[in-house]
Motif scaffolding. Structure first.
Motif, mmCIF file in Angstrom:
data_model
loop_
_atom_site.group_PDB
_atom_site.id
_atom_site.type_symbol
_atom_site.label_atom_id
_atom_site.label_comp_id
_atom_site.label_asym_id
_atom_site.label_seq_id
_atom_site.Cartn_x
_atom_site.Cartn_y
_atom_site.Cartn_z
ATOM 1 N N GLN A 59 -9.115 -7.697 7.318
ATOM 2 C CA GLN A 59 -9.564 -8.091 5.987
ATOM 3 C C GLN A 59 -8.712 -7.491 4.880
ATOM 4 O O GLN A 59 -8.817 -7.897 3.734
ATOM 5 N N GLY A 60 -7.869 -6.507 5.224
ATOM 6 C CA GLY A 60 -7.004 -5.895 4.232
ATOM 7 C C GLY A 60 -6.075 -4.887 4.877
ATOM 8 O O GLY A 60 -6.246 -4.530 6.049
ATOM 9 N N PHE A 61 -5.103 -4.447 4.082
ATOM 10 C CA PHE A 61 -4.213 -3.386 4.564
ATOM 11 C C PHE A 61 -3.570 -2.673 3.390
ATOM 12 O O PHE A 61 -3.551 -3.170 2.268
ATOM 13 N N ILE A 62 -3.074 -1.481 3.672
ATOM 14 C CA ILE A 62 -2.330 -0.685 2.698
ATOM 15 C C ILE A 62 -1.024 -0.276 3.368
ATOM 16 O O ILE A 62 -1.010 0.052 4.559
ATOM 17 N N GLY A 63 0.074 -0.345 2.606
ATOM 18 C CA GLY A 63 1.378 0.036 3.127
ATOM 19 C C GLY A 63 1.974 1.149 2.299
ATOM 20 O O GLY A 63 1.909 1.115 1.074
ATOM 21 N N LEU A 64 2.546 2.151 2.974
ATOM 22 C CA LEU A 64 3.153 3.296 2.297
ATOM 23 C C LEU A 64 4.551 3.555 2.815
ATOM 24 O O LEU A 64 4.822 3.380 4.003
#
Length: 143
Positions: A59-64
């Motif tokens: 449903q979502g993601f975060i990238g660093l």
């Protein structure tokens, strides 16, 4: 549940990346995001990526990249349900400082990051598309 990115997530993550960017940045030509798709698809697996998954659905993601948040992407059908906050808090738990860039016209994202304790540190123009963007930062010491 928040979990680490797995290689077989890539196609679902990239679809989410493209769809969300086009939706959130209606002030930028769709072709801008389409033209960067291949580049992002190559870079993304090299970043630290965490996905939010529920019942097998991403449903979502975060990238660093180190302590720089390249983006938080939440599917249209799951926005405003706390998923972005969960992903951000997960990352905050492992970092003392974070930074990111957000377009001035992306008011929803700008307000979200301000609520989450980020402050604007610089205003600049994105030379690729001419849009004004803010450099923002967060520090555990400010909390």
């Amino acid at each position: 549940m928040v979990r680490e990115f797995q290689a077989d997530d890539l196609s679902r993550i990239m679809k989410l990346w493209l769809d969300t960017n086009i939706q959130a940045h209606d002030f930028i030509k769709k072709s801008y995001w389409q033209d960067h798709f291949g580049e992002v698809m190559e870079i993304l697996p090299k970043a630290s990526v965490y996905v939010y998954e529920d019942n097998g659905s991403i449903q979502g993601f975060i990238g660093l990249m180190d302590s720089y948040i390249a983006g938080i992407f939440i599917s249209k059908d799951h926005q405003s349900r706390g998923i972005g906050s969960r992903l951000l808090h997960y990352v905050k738990g492992n970092h003392d400082e974070l930074s990111l860039k957000v377009y001035e016209k992306n008011k929803r994202a700008l307000d979200f990051y301000k609520r989450e304790g980020f402050v604007v540190t610089e205003k600049q123009e994105d030379k690729e598309n001419g849009e004004v963007e803010y450099q923002m930062a967060w520090s555990r010491n400010w909390a």
